[in-house]
Design an enzyme around this catalytic site. Structure first.
Site, PDB file in Angstrom:
ATOM      1  N   GLU A  92       0.827  -1.208   0.000  1.00  0.00           N
ATOM      2  CA  GLU A  92       0.000   0.000   0.000  1.00  0.00           C
ATOM      3  C   GLU A  92       0.862   1.260   0.000  1.00  0.00           C
ATOM      4  OE1 GLU A  92      -3.888  -1.547   2.395  1.00  0.00           O
ATOM      5  OE2 GLU A  92      -2.405  -0.515   3.592  1.00  0.00           O
ATOM      6  N   CYS A 105       3.818   8.625   0.210  1.00  0.00           N
ATOM      7  CA  CYS A 105       4.389   7.786   1.250  1.00  0.00           C
ATOM      8  C   CYS A 105       4.659   6.415   0.628  1.00  0.00           C
ATOM      9  CB  CYS A 105       3.378   7.698   2.397  1.00  0.00           C
ATOM     10  SG  CYS A 105       3.878   6.631   3.731  1.00  0.00           S
ATOM     11  N   CYS A 119       1.686  -0.910  15.472  1.00  0.00           N
ATOM     12  CA  CYS A 119       1.736  -0.716  14.020  1.00  0.00           C
ATOM     13  C   CYS A 119       1.211  -1.938  13.270  1.00  0.00           C
ATOM     14  CB  CYS A 119       3.179  -0.440  13.608  1.00  0.00           C
ATOM     15  SG  CYS A 119       3.397  -0.147  11.850  1.00  0.00           S
ATOM     16  N   LEU A 219      10.425   7.868  17.731  1.00  0.00           N
ATOM     17  CA  LEU A 219      10.920   7.754  19.112  1.00  0.00           C
ATOM     18  C   LEU A 219       9.835   7.188  20.027  1.00  0.00           C
ATOM     19  CD1 LEU A 219      13.539   8.378  20.663  1.00  0.00           C
ATOM     20  CD2 LEU A 219      12.528  10.566  21.310  1.00  0.00           C
ATOM     21  N   CYS A 337      -0.644   6.902   9.338  1.00  0.00           N
ATOM     22  CA  CYS A 337       0.578   6.288   9.874  1.00  0.00           C
ATOM     23  C   CYS A 337       0.264   4.998  10.605  1.00  0.00           C
ATOM     24  CB  CYS A 337       1.246   7.197  10.889  1.00  0.00           C
ATOM     25  SG  CYS A 337       1.927   8.662  10.197  1.00  0.00           S
TER      26      CYS A 337
END
Ligand code: SAH
Length: 350
Positions: A92, A105, A119, A219, A337
């Site tokens: 994707e 992206c 994630c 981070l 994200c």
């Protein structure tokens, strides 16, 4: 060694290839231009058919990435693309349209082996690395779809799709060279960002090898203990290792470092975390992006609310740190994200 996907080849490599097939050297540049326009053999009009036939008989193929679906967000116009690779894997990508240009992206791996606890990309582990030409192919395909006579379809690139770019170091570096080659897409190196969960030895190598994309560090925690709970890579590299590596990167490249901090409700969003984070980045030429965590159903973590995010931000600001809350784009099409994942299309004939 470069395989049979022609988009993997630099102009110089194409030159050796065409010369070995007894064609004049200038064919390499012509071929490179067509490849970067997303053309297949039948559209390469100024090339002798006999030569293209030889290439195709020898098993060479021009494009490794094909758009199979595009989903547009009704709220912000972000487009999520599904691409099919030659081996049937589906990856994707997301195109975000801003006033100053269009940012794509891109993914660097099918799956990911970092397995961060929030994630979607790492849910199946790492399936395989993408080749340089497959990373480039995403840009080429979307650029072709979105370009007009006067405007480029893709002006900016962020290596923030699925995968850990520095875990596929050689192919990613080759991609950086290909995509910024003025004989091809010619995307300015200043318009490329690379996001990493913090593979410190590779950050140093990137600077030593002369690359200087905007470096973004995921981070997400202000101390090692908390970071280890949400990101397995923190067991290998400590936050102080990361700070040393990014200082080195800044000294070599002069590029300000961006830190990404995804805010997880009740986990890393308290004011004490903000104070610790301020201490961690003190004195660095950097900027912090706060992003409310996007929802991933298998992961089950919730994003922080607005109030905690703005409280967190004001603690950082009061300590003189440059910080913004990033607008999350494309979450209504699962394109934000951490929401990009490997897909298997139900109807394979599609
Ligand atoms: N592996 C690289 C590239 C992925 S970029 C990296 O770790 O940086 C994707 C960015 O989205 C990273 O900053 C990642 O930590 C962040 N992210 C992952 N899951 C997320 C989620 N559910 N919500 C918000 N951000 C997330």
């Amino acid at each position: 060694m470069t395989g049979k996907l022609l988009s993997d080849y630099s102009v110089e490599e194409l030159e050796s290839l065409v010369c070995s097939l007894e064609q004049p050297r200038f064919r390499a540049k012509q071929l490179y231009e067509w490849l970067n326009k997303g053309e297949n053999f039948d559209g390469m009009r100024n090339m002798p058919k006999s030569f293209l036939d030889v290439l195709s008989q020898d098993g060479f193929y021009p494009q490794g990435v094909q758009i199979v679906k595009a989903l547009t967000s009704p709220t912000d116009g972000t487009v999520k693309y599904l691409y099919r690779l030659k081996d049937g894997n589906i990856i994707e990508g997301v195109l975000m349209k801003y006033k100053y240009g269009n940012t794509l992206c891109v993914s660097t791996q099918v799956g990911c082996r970092m397995n961060c606890s929030f994630c979607a990309s790492g849910l199946d582990g790492l399936i395989r690395n993408l080749s340089a030409g497959e990373i480039l192919g995403q840009v080429v395909a979307v650029n072709r779809e979105n370009s007009s006579q006067s405007e480029r379809g893709v002006t900016n690139i962020v290596l923030m799709g699925s995968g850990e770019p520095l875990d596929n170091y050689d192919n990613v570096c080759k991609f950086l060279n290909l995509v910024s080659d003025e004989r091809g897409l010619n995307i300015s190196r200043r318009n490329i960002s690379l996001s990493t969960c913090g593979l410190c030895d590779k950050i140093i190598k990137l600077a030593d090898d002369g690359f200087s994309p905007t470096l973004t560090i995921s981070l997400h925690a202000p101390n090692d203990e908390m970071r280890k709970e949400i990101m397995p890579i923190a067991k290998k590299y400590s936050i102080s290792d990361i700070i040393k590596a990014v200082k080195y990167y800044f000294d070599k490249t002069g590029r300000r470092i961006i830190f990404e901090y995804s805010m997880i409700s009740g986990k890393n969003d308290g004011e004490d975390c903000a104070r610790q984070l301020a201490d961690v980045v003190k004195g660095l030429a950097c900027h912090i992006n706060l992003i409310p965590l996007n929802y991933v159903k298998e992961r089950g973590l919730a994003g922080s609310n607005k109030k905690s995010i703005y409280r967190f931000m004001s603690v950082l600001e009061s300590r003189g740190i440059s910080v913004t809350v990033r607008r999350s784009m494309g979450s209504d099409i699962e394109g934000a994200c951490g929401q990009l994942r490997r897909k298997v299309l139900k109807d394979e004939s599609n």
